[in-house]
Scaffold this motif. Structure first.
Motif, short mmCIF file in Angstrom:
data_model
loop_
_atom_site.label_atom_id
_atom_site.label_comp_id
_atom_site.label_asym_id
_atom_site.label_seq_id
_atom_site.Cartn_x
_atom_site.Cartn_y
_atom_site.Cartn_z
N ILE A 22 0.84 -1.20 0.00
CA ILE A 22 0.00 0.00 0.00
C ILE A 22 0.87 1.26 0.00
O ILE A 22 0.67 2.17 -0.81
N ILE A 23 1.86 1.30 0.88
CA ILE A 23 2.71 2.49 1.02
C ILE A 23 3.55 2.72 -0.23
O ILE A 23 3.65 3.86 -0.72
N ALA A 27 3.30 5.91 -2.76
CA ALA A 27 4.46 6.76 -3.03
C ALA A 27 4.78 6.81 -4.53
O ALA A 27 5.12 7.87 -5.06
N LEU A 28 4.67 5.68 -5.21
CA LEU A 28 4.96 5.66 -6.65
C LEU A 28 3.98 6.52 -7.43
O LEU A 28 4.38 7.31 -8.29
N VAL A 29 2.69 6.36 -7.15
CA VAL A 29 1.69 7.10 -7.92
C VAL A 29 1.84 8.61 -7.67
O VAL A 29 1.72 9.41 -8.59
N THR A 45 2.25 2.54 -12.13
CA THR A 45 2.32 1.99 -10.78
C THR A 45 1.69 0.61 -10.72
O THR A 45 2.24 -0.32 -10.12
N PHE A 46 0.53 0.44 -11.36
CA PHE A 46 -0.12 -0.86 -11.38
C PHE A 46 0.76 -1.89 -12.09
O PHE A 46 0.91 -3.03 -11.61
N ILE A 75 -2.72 2.79 -4.66
CA ILE A 75 -2.91 3.67 -5.81
C ILE A 75 -4.12 4.57 -5.59
O ILE A 75 -4.07 5.78 -5.78
N GLY A 76 -5.22 3.96 -5.17
CA GLY A 76 -6.44 4.73 -4.93
C GLY A 76 -6.26 5.77 -3.85
O GLY A 76 -6.69 6.92 -3.99
#
Length: 86
Positions: A22-23, A27-29, A45-46, A75-76
């Motif tokens: 999740i983290i 952070a990537l998105v 990211t996905f 991501i959401g």
């Protein structure tokens, strides 16, 4: 929701691996947004998360749909947190 399902969800969220997914996805998105559009940031990211799970399927502990769900949650959450600024 039954107590057993709720207990399984709580246990699932307390796995360190899921929180890491999740983290990192969050952070990537968010980290890509200064250079890309929101949709490209989400897609990349996905795909990074999917590639990581494919790697795990071939060389690691195995493919985990739970990790994919955790990536999508990250991501959401990343999009929701930045939405007012987009």
């Amino acid at each position: 929701m039954s107590r057993a399902i709720r207990d399984r969800l709580i246990a699932w969220f307390h796995e360190p691996d899921k929180l890491q997914h999740i983290i990192i996805s969050l952070a990537l998105v968010q980290g890509m947004l200064p250079w890309t559009t929101i949709w490209l940031s989400v897609l990349v990211t996905f795909l990074i998360g999917l590639a990581k799970e494919t790697w795990d399927a071939l060389y690691g502990a195995g493919f985990s749909w739970g990790d994919i769900v955790a990536n999508c949650l990250g991501i959401g959450l990343g999009v929701i947190l930045l939405w007012p600024y987009l």
